[in-house]
Design a protein around this motif. Structure first.
Motif, PDB file in Angstrom:
ATOM      1  N   PRO A 182       0.816  -1.225   0.000  1.00  0.00           N
ATOM      2  CA  PRO A 182       0.000   0.000   0.000  1.00  0.00           C
ATOM      3  C   PRO A 182       0.846   1.271   0.000  1.00  0.00           C
ATOM      4  N   LEU A 183       1.981   1.272   0.698  1.00  0.00           N
ATOM      5  CA  LEU A 183       2.819   2.456   0.758  1.00  0.00           C
ATOM      6  C   LEU A 183       3.339   2.835  -0.628  1.00  0.00           C
ATOM      7  N   ALA A 184       3.946   1.861  -1.324  1.00  0.00           N
ATOM      8  CA  ALA A 184       4.480   2.150  -2.657  1.00  0.00           C
ATOM      9  C   ALA A 184       3.360   2.506  -3.626  1.00  0.00           C
ATOM     10  N   LEU A 185       2.241   1.786  -3.552  1.00  0.00           N
ATOM     11  CA  LEU A 185       1.113   2.082  -4.440  1.00  0.00           C
ATOM     12  C   LEU A 185       0.576   3.490  -4.189  1.00  0.00           C
ATOM     13  N   GLY A 186       0.510   3.876  -2.921  1.00  0.00           N
ATOM     14  CA  GLY A 186       0.037   5.218  -2.594  1.00  0.00           C
ATOM     15  C   GLY A 186       0.920   6.293  -3.200  1.00  0.00           C
ATOM     16  N   ILE A 187       2.227   6.045  -3.158  1.00  0.00           N
ATOM     17  CA  ILE A 187       3.171   7.022  -3.727  1.00  0.00           C
ATOM     18  C   ILE A 187       3.080   7.042  -5.241  1.00  0.00           C
ATOM     19  N   ILE A 188       3.068   5.846  -5.868  1.00  0.00           N
ATOM     20  CA  ILE A 188       3.033   5.764  -7.334  1.00  0.00           C
ATOM     21  C   ILE A 188       1.763   6.395  -7.887  1.00  0.00           C
ATOM     22  N   VAL A 189       0.618   5.994  -7.335  1.00  0.00           N
ATOM     23  CA  VAL A 189      -0.655   6.542  -7.824  1.00  0.00           C
ATOM     24  C   VAL A 189      -0.738   8.034  -7.501  1.00  0.00           C
ATOM     25  N   GLY A 190      -0.223   8.433  -6.345  1.00  0.00           N
ATOM     26  CA  GLY A 190      -0.228   9.850  -5.992  1.00  0.00           C
ATOM     27  C   GLY A 190       0.572  10.683  -6.972  1.00  0.00           C
ATOM     28  N   LEU A 191       1.773  10.206  -7.334  1.00  0.00           N
ATOM     29  CA  LEU A 191       2.628  10.955  -8.256  1.00  0.00           C
ATOM     30  C   LEU A 191       2.074  10.975  -9.674  1.00  0.00           C
ATOM     31  N   VAL A 192       1.665   9.816 -10.167  1.00  0.00           N
ATOM     32  CA  VAL A 192       1.257   9.716 -11.572  1.00  0.00           C
ATOM     33  C   VAL A 192      -0.169  10.217 -11.784  1.00  0.00           C
ATOM     34  N   VAL A 193      -1.104   9.689 -11.015  1.00  0.00           N
ATOM     35  CA  VAL A 193      -2.514  10.059 -11.187  1.00  0.00           C
ATOM     36  C   VAL A 193      -2.851  11.332 -10.418  1.00  0.00           C
ATOM     37  N   GLY A 194      -2.404  11.391  -9.148  1.00  0.00           N
ATOM     38  CA  GLY A 194      -2.748  12.532  -8.308  1.00  0.00           C
ATOM     39  C   GLY A 194      -2.250  13.857  -8.859  1.00  0.00           C
ATOM     40  N   LYS A 195      -0.996  13.893  -9.261  1.00  0.00           N
ATOM     41  CA  LYS A 195      -0.445  15.126  -9.824  1.00  0.00           C
ATOM     42  C   LYS A 195      -1.182  15.526 -11.101  1.00  0.00           C
ATOM     43  N   THR A 196      -1.409  14.547 -11.984  1.00  0.00           N
ATOM     44  CA  THR A 196      -2.058  14.845 -13.263  1.00  0.00           C
ATOM     45  C   THR A 196      -3.476  15.362 -13.053  1.00  0.00           C
ATOM     46  N   VAL A 197      -4.239  14.651 -12.251  1.00  0.00           N
ATOM     47  CA  VAL A 197      -5.632  15.051 -11.996  1.00  0.00           C
ATOM     48  C   VAL A 197      -5.682  16.363 -11.211  1.00  0.00           C
ATOM     49  N   GLY A 198      -4.848  16.470 -10.173  1.00  0.00           N
ATOM     50  CA  GLY A 198      -4.875  17.662  -9.333  1.00  0.00           C
ATOM     51  C   GLY A 198      -4.559  18.929 -10.099  1.00  0.00           C
ATOM     52  N   ILE A 199      -3.494  18.902 -10.886  1.00  0.00           N
ATOM     53  CA  ILE A 199      -3.076  20.091 -11.642  1.00  0.00           C
ATOM     54  C   ILE A 199      -4.094  20.416 -12.736  1.00  0.00           C
ATOM     55  N   THR A 200      -4.537  19.390 -13.463  1.00  0.00           N
ATOM     56  CA  THR A 200      -5.470  19.624 -14.568  1.00  0.00           C
ATOM     57  C   THR A 200      -6.817  20.132 -14.072  1.00  0.00           C
ATOM     58  N   VAL A 201      -7.374  19.482 -13.067  1.00  0.00           N
ATOM     59  CA  VAL A 201      -8.690  19.887 -12.559  1.00  0.00           C
ATOM     60  C   VAL A 201      -8.622  21.266 -11.900  1.00  0.00           C
ATOM     61  N   ALA A 202      -7.579  21.518 -11.113  1.00  0.00           N
ATOM     62  CA  ALA A 202      -7.450  22.824 -10.467  1.00  0.00           C
ATOM     63  C   ALA A 202      -7.330  23.932 -11.505  1.00  0.00           C
ATOM     64  N   THR A 203      -6.584  23.668 -12.571  1.00  0.00           N
ATOM     65  CA  THR A 203      -6.439  24.659 -13.644  1.00  0.00           C
ATOM     66  C   THR A 203      -7.765  24.889 -14.349  1.00  0.00           C
ATOM     67  N   TRP A 204      -8.504  23.803 -14.609  1.00  0.00           N
ATOM     68  CA  TRP A 204      -9.806  23.947 -15.269  1.00  0.00           C
ATOM     69  C   TRP A 204     -10.759  24.767 -14.408  1.00  0.00           C
ATOM     70  N   LEU A 205     -10.749  24.509 -13.113  1.00  0.00           N
ATOM     71  CA  LEU A 205     -11.650  25.228 -12.212  1.00  0.00           C
ATOM     72  C   LEU A 205     -11.324  26.716 -12.159  1.00  0.00           C
ATOM     73  N   VAL A 206     -10.038  27.043 -12.050  1.00  0.00           N
ATOM     74  CA  VAL A 206      -9.670  28.454 -11.917  1.00  0.00           C
ATOM     75  C   VAL A 206      -9.899  29.211 -13.221  1.00  0.00           C
ATOM     76  N   THR A 207      -9.797  28.522 -14.353  1.00  0.00           N
ATOM     77  CA  THR A 207     -10.037  29.199 -15.630  1.00  0.00           C
ATOM     78  C   THR A 207     -11.526  29.394 -15.908  1.00  0.00           C
ATOM     79  N   ARG A 208     -12.412  28.892 -15.009  1.00  0.00           N
ATOM     80  CA  ARG A 208     -13.834  29.200 -15.143  1.00  0.00           C
ATOM     81  C   ARG A 208     -14.105  30.626 -14.679  1.00  0.00           C
ATOM     82  N   ILE A 209     -13.166  31.225 -13.955  1.00  0.00           N
ATOM     83  CA  ILE A 209     -13.329  32.605 -13.488  1.00  0.00           C
ATOM     84  C   ILE A 209     -13.209  33.542 -14.689  1.00  0.00           C
ATOM     85  N   PRO A 210     -14.140  34.474 -14.871  1.00  0.00           N
ATOM     86  CA  PRO A 210     -14.062  35.404 -16.011  1.00  0.00           C
ATOM     87  C   PRO A 210     -12.734  36.155 -16.040  1.00  0.00           C
TER      88      PRO A 210
END
Length: 451
Positions: free
Chosen positions: A325-353
């Protein structure tokens, strides 16, 4: 009649962007070399830890260095020295970049800074949530590593981008640098607040007083240090070492001293341009030029050599570590978490006029950049050691997760950004077509005709 001193004309907006792009390109070229050295040190560490050299490698990492002056005696292991002392140089450089961004870079304009800053926050929060969701049943000892997948390795990320992204928009590179700088600031804050043990207020106060004295000297005599390169080594270095020592003894991770010292260094030279990009370089830029080779060429690779060496234990040991679980948490966090977090946060903030992606950057480019940010490496290795202790079983499993997660993120980013790079290169070639042979690309002929 005495001649009047020349007065520099104010930079136009295109000239300002061009000057900024040159600075970004210089950073990218330097980080390419540093990234390769970092990779070489990591490979050597893995070889040493998984061959007949393993005993010597571990023995060297555990060897203690001792300093004695009369009744005073102080010692530190080689491995801890690499993590606490040498890495402080890396954080000093990171602090200089941070301050430059806030004073004269993208972060000085709140409108431009908003998108990469929010993206960086998303790239910290989501990986931490994913990690905690995966390891929640493993107990507090494992949960302590929640911050491991939140970091982005500037050296590796910029090195990869410089190699595969030669034709990518400069705005994308600026976005990555700004995001990584903010990411570093968040990681440094996490280290200072969540990984401080046995706080010693007297030593912390002594360190902060030292930072204030350092700042007073460097601000008051900045011209002196600009003109005399060796003066900084004889005056500022001993004071910086003293500040580092007090921070180390205070219980706050000693690398924080590097950032605090960097924040006191002036970015703008006296008489320089308001944006810090004039011919008279500020002291922060001079220090960055002087000490970058020391950080990229010695400090970070040595840290990687002593931190990345994990004994895998053959194929079975590797499978067992990766599926934990420790290694999986890190791997999924780095690969999926970073990608989803950055992309979704950027999409949300660009909804601001009035808030949008940088001009010329497509969403698919941003996804590639978000994948690239999943290369946690240097700071992730540091947080891993702070979480579990160097050389412990959990530390080794965490390192496997960091190395594999960073590798997967890098390969996916290379595949995506490499394709986008070819797309932009073809577009540039098409824009340069001069079918009528008048020496002017046809695209400009069309623009002129439509004007």
């Amino acid at each position: 009649m005495a001649s009047q001193p020349a007065v520099s004309a104010p930079l136009t907006e295109p000239a300002r962007r061009y000057r900024e792009s040159l600075w970004i390109e210089r950073i990218l070229r330097r980080e390419t070399v540093g990234g390769f050295l970092l990779l070489a040190a990591t490979v050597l560490a893995l070889i040493a830890a998984n061959t007949g050299l393993a005993e010597s490698y571990v023995g060297l990492r555990s060897t203690y260095l001792e300093i004695s002056f009369g009744a005073f005696s102080w010692e530190i292991s080689v491995g801890k020295f690499a993590a606490d002392a040498l890495l402080a140089i890396f954080f000093f450089l990171a602090g200089l970049e941070l301050k430059r961004e806030f004073v004269a870079g993208e972060l000085r304009d709140p409108r431009k800074a908003l998108v990469p800053v929010v993206a960086a926050v998303g790239g910290v929060v989501v990986p931490a949530i994913i990690f905690l969701a995966i390891v929640r049943a493993e107990g507090p000892e494992v949960v302590r590593g929640w911050a491991i997948p939140v970091a982005t390795d500037i050296a590796f990320a910029l090195a990869v981008l410089a190699v595969v992204g030669t034709a990518l928009p400069i705005a994308l590179r600026t976005f990555l640098l700004t995001l990584a700088v903010v990411d570093d600031l968040i990681a440094i804050t996490i280290i200072a607040f969540f990984y401080t043990t046995d706080l010693q207020p007297v030593f912390l106060l002594a360190s902060l007083i030292g930072v204030a004295v350092y700042g007073l000297i460097v601000q008051r005599f900045q011209d002196f240090f600009r003109e005399r390169e060796t003066a900084a080594w004889f005056v500022l270095l001993p004071l910086g070492v003293l500040v580092w020592f007090f921070m180390f003894e205070s219980g706050v991770h000693a690398t924080v001293a590097g950032v605090l010292l960097a924040f006191t260094v002036p970015v703008r030279a006296r008489g320089g341009d308001a944006d810090g990009l004039g011919e008279r370089m500020g002291l922060a830029e001079i220090f960055e030029h002087r000490y970058r080779p020391l950080s990229a060429g010695i400090a970070v690779p040595v840290f990687a050599f002593f931190s990345a060496g994990v004994a895998v234990g053959g194929w079975d040991g590797l499978v067992e570590a990766v599926t934990s679980p420790l290694a999986l948490g890190i791997i999924v966090g780095l690969v999926v978490g970073k990608t989803v977090g950055i992309t979704v946060a950027t999409w949300l903030v660009t909804r601001i006029p009035g808030v949008s992606l940088p001009r010329g950057v497509a969403w698919i480019d941003l996804v590639g950049l978000a994948l690239l940010a999943g290369m946690g490496f240097t700071v992730s290795l540091l947080i891993n050691e702070l979480s579990f202790g160097q050389g412990t079983p959990l530390d080794d499993v965490g390192k496997v997760g960091i190395l594999l997660g960073s590798l997967i993120a890098a390969l996916l980013a290379v595949a995506l950004l490499g394709g986008r790079n070819r797309h932009y290169r073809r577009r540039v070639a098409e824009d340069a077509v001069d079918a009528d042979g008048d020496g002017i690309p046809d695209i400009y002929d069309e623009d002129r005709a439509n004007a």
